[in-house]
Design a protein around this motif. Structure first.
Motif, PDB file in Angstrom:
ATOM      1  N   GLU A 169       0.828  -1.217   0.000  1.00  0.00           N
ATOM      2  CA  GLU A 169       0.000   0.000   0.000  1.00  0.00           C
ATOM      3  C   GLU A 169       0.859   1.262   0.000  1.00  0.00           C
ATOM      4  OE1 GLU A 169      -4.429  -0.319   1.589  1.00  0.00           O
ATOM      5  OE2 GLU A 169      -2.949   0.007   3.170  1.00  0.00           O
ATOM      6  N   LEU A 170       1.863   1.287   0.853  1.00  0.00           N
ATOM      7  CA  LEU A 170       2.699   2.486   0.939  1.00  0.00           C
ATOM      8  C   LEU A 170       3.533   2.677  -0.320  1.00  0.00           C
ATOM      9  CD1 LEU A 170       3.941   2.508   4.651  1.00  0.00           C
ATOM     10  CD2 LEU A 170       1.898   3.532   3.652  1.00  0.00           C
ATOM     11  N   SER A 171       3.950   1.597  -0.931  1.00  0.00           N
ATOM     12  CA  SER A 171       4.716   1.715  -2.172  1.00  0.00           C
ATOM     13  C   SER A 171       3.874   2.316  -3.289  1.00  0.00           C
ATOM     14  CB  SER A 171       5.266   0.346  -2.593  1.00  0.00           C
ATOM     15  OG  SER A 171       6.282  -0.070  -1.715  1.00  0.00           O
ATOM     16  N   MET A 172       2.594   1.980  -3.323  1.00  0.00           N
ATOM     17  CA  MET A 172       1.702   2.571  -4.324  1.00  0.00           C
ATOM     18  C   MET A 172       1.593   4.078  -4.120  1.00  0.00           C
ATOM     19  SD  MET A 172      -1.391  -0.204  -4.777  1.00  0.00           S
ATOM     20  CE  MET A 172      -2.256   0.925  -5.880  1.00  0.00           C
ATOM     21  N   VAL A 173       1.462   4.490  -2.864  1.00  0.00           N
ATOM     22  CA  VAL A 173       1.378   5.926  -2.575  1.00  0.00           C
ATOM     23  C   VAL A 173       2.699   6.609  -2.929  1.00  0.00           C
ATOM     24  CG1 VAL A 173       1.083   7.659  -0.775  1.00  0.00           C
ATOM     25  CG2 VAL A 173      -0.346   5.610  -0.769  1.00  0.00           C
ATOM     26  N   TYR A 174       3.799   5.989  -2.547  1.00  0.00           N
ATOM     27  CA  TYR A 174       5.099   6.592  -2.835  1.00  0.00           C
ATOM     28  C   TYR A 174       5.328   6.704  -4.336  1.00  0.00           C
ATOM     29  CZ  TYR A 174       9.933   7.938  -2.167  1.00  0.00           C
ATOM     30  OH  TYR A 174      11.117   8.648  -2.178  1.00  0.00           O
ATOM     31  N   ASN A 175       4.888   5.716  -5.087  1.00  0.00           N
ATOM     32  CA  ASN A 175       5.005   5.792  -6.550  1.00  0.00           C
ATOM     33  C   ASN A 175       4.252   6.993  -7.095  1.00  0.00           C
ATOM     34  OD1 ASN A 175       6.531   3.467  -6.572  1.00  0.00           O
ATOM     35  ND2 ASN A 175       4.838   2.117  -7.122  1.00  0.00           N
ATOM     36  N   ALA A 176       3.111   7.308  -6.481  1.00  0.00           N
ATOM     37  CA  ALA A 176       2.348   8.484  -6.908  1.00  0.00           C
ATOM     38  C   ALA A 176       3.117   9.767  -6.595  1.00  0.00           C
ATOM     39  CB  ALA A 176       0.982   8.496  -6.228  1.00  0.00           C
ATOM     40  N   LEU A 177       3.786   9.808  -5.459  1.00  0.00           N
ATOM     41  CA  LEU A 177       4.614  10.967  -5.122  1.00  0.00           C
ATOM     42  C   LEU A 177       5.744  11.140  -6.131  1.00  0.00           C
ATOM     43  CD1 LEU A 177       5.005  10.514  -1.241  1.00  0.00           C
ATOM     44  CD2 LEU A 177       3.383  12.000  -2.441  1.00  0.00           C
ATOM     45  N   VAL A 178       6.361  10.034  -6.507  1.00  0.00           N
ATOM     46  CA  VAL A 178       7.446  10.082  -7.483  1.00  0.00           C
ATOM     47  C   VAL A 178       6.926  10.562  -8.835  1.00  0.00           C
ATOM     48  CG1 VAL A 178       9.113   8.682  -8.774  1.00  0.00           C
ATOM     49  CG2 VAL A 178       8.810   8.325  -6.309  1.00  0.00           C
TER      50      VAL A 178
END
Length: 340
Positions: A169-178
């Motif tokens: 879940e957090l990786s998906m959010v972080y990918n959006a930040l990137v």
């Protein structure tokens, strides 16, 4: 790595060979979250700053090249009076002790931030440095920072490794930040443009320090560093006002005229989250690896920035929920005081 005393002895010997510095006195002054050390060098008639950047840990060439590049676009960076790049010694202008951090007050914040934003607008027009290639702030580098965050914050500091579900879940959010960072215009980026690295100079000048880690990167990165500073905080309405005014500055210069204010402020918000995740890893790593706990006191403010921004965006909700519960509770367990 050589001891601090051994490095200081070498530095003193080097300085003694420079004209007028044979009997100079060295006094340690505050540094940054790197392995560099700084000393005020006092002679009978002048003061300087000496930088000790151990060559096995820090590189001096980027500092020299970028100092000249920024000076060439009209900014105030320390003059380099002498340098021994092989040993990591530099003799620099002494800008004094009036950092933004110890000068800012509610009644002068608009004026000082206005000057800093003027300087930032010029800095972002810099096109590179002679003799040094300023690296790109890539998506893969940001992903590496996320891996470091997990290692130093979750695993080594808090002792709460991510489970598989939370990691996904957090990786998906972080990918959006990137993705948000990469869709921004890419400009010259100081990377640590905050109140501790800005000096109040005579005649309303702004002295700029600690620029050796510059990148070519997202338009709002330095703006987030400055206005959502881990070391000092301001009311959100004031922060958004300054951020919007910065876009006005750029567009008055004929830059980024197609950028919509709402999009710009969203970039600013999301970039700040990525920046603060990076700051948390830096503070945790200093504590765990380097036995330097002085930065832990900035963790609550940094976490608060993350929580307040992620609460505004549904896309960032998984990150908000995890940091508001699991991370917050873990921080309370390892810090004497953790109030956000």
């Amino acid at each position: 790595m050589e001891s601090t005393l051994a490095r200081k002895t070498e530095l003193t010997t080097w300085l003694s060979q420079l004209p007028g510095l044979s009997s100079a006195e060295l006094t340690p002054i505050a540094g940054d979250a790197s392995f560099r050390r700084y000393y005020r060098v006092q002679t009978r008639t002048h003061t300087y700053v000496a930088m000790d950047a151990p060559p096995t840990l820090e590189k001096s060439l980027p500092f020299v090249a970028i100092a000249y590049a920024l000076k060439n676009v009209g900014l105030s960076t320390p003059e380099i009076f002498a340098a021994d790049l092989d040993h990591g010694f530099l003799l620099l202008t002494d800008f004094g002790d009036r950092t933004y951090l110890n000068t800012l007050k509610p009644d002068n914040a608009d004026h000082l931030y206005g000057k800093a934003l003027d300087a930032l607008a010029v800095l972002q027009t810099c096109e590179g440095a002679v003799g040094y290639t300023v690296p790109p702030f890539t998506a893969s580098f940001m992903q590496q920072e996320w891996m470091w965050h997990q290692e130093w914050v979750f695993d080594r500091w808090l002792g709460c490794p991510l489970g598989a579900h939370a990691a996904a879940e957090l990786s998906m959010v972080y990918n959006a930040l990137v993705q948000s960072a990469m869709e921004q215009p890419q400009v010259f980026m100081h990377r640590d443009f905050h109140a501790g690295n800005l000096m109040v100079l005579p005649l309303n000048g702004v002295g700029i320090l600690d620029f050796q880690d510059a990148f070519i990167g997202p338009l709002t990165y330095d703006l987030a560093s400055l206005l959502r500073d881990c070391y000092i905080a301001w009311p959100e309405s004031q922060v958004y006002g300054w951020a919007a005014a910065y876009l006005d500055r750029l567009q008055a210069m004929g830059l980024f005229t197609a950028v919509n204010e709402a999009v710009f402020l969203r970039w600013f918000d999301w970039m700040g989250v990525q920046r603060h995740l990076k700051a948390m890893l830096t503070f945790a790593r200093k504590h765990v690896r380097d036995k330097d706990s002085s930065y832990l006191k900035f963790m609550p403010r940094t976490l608060n920035y993350i929580l307040s921004v992620t609460a505004r965006y549904q896309e960032l909700k998984p990150l908000h929920d995890y940091y508001a519960s699991t991370v917050y509770e873990a921080m309370r367990g390892v810090m004497p005081v953790c109030v956000v």
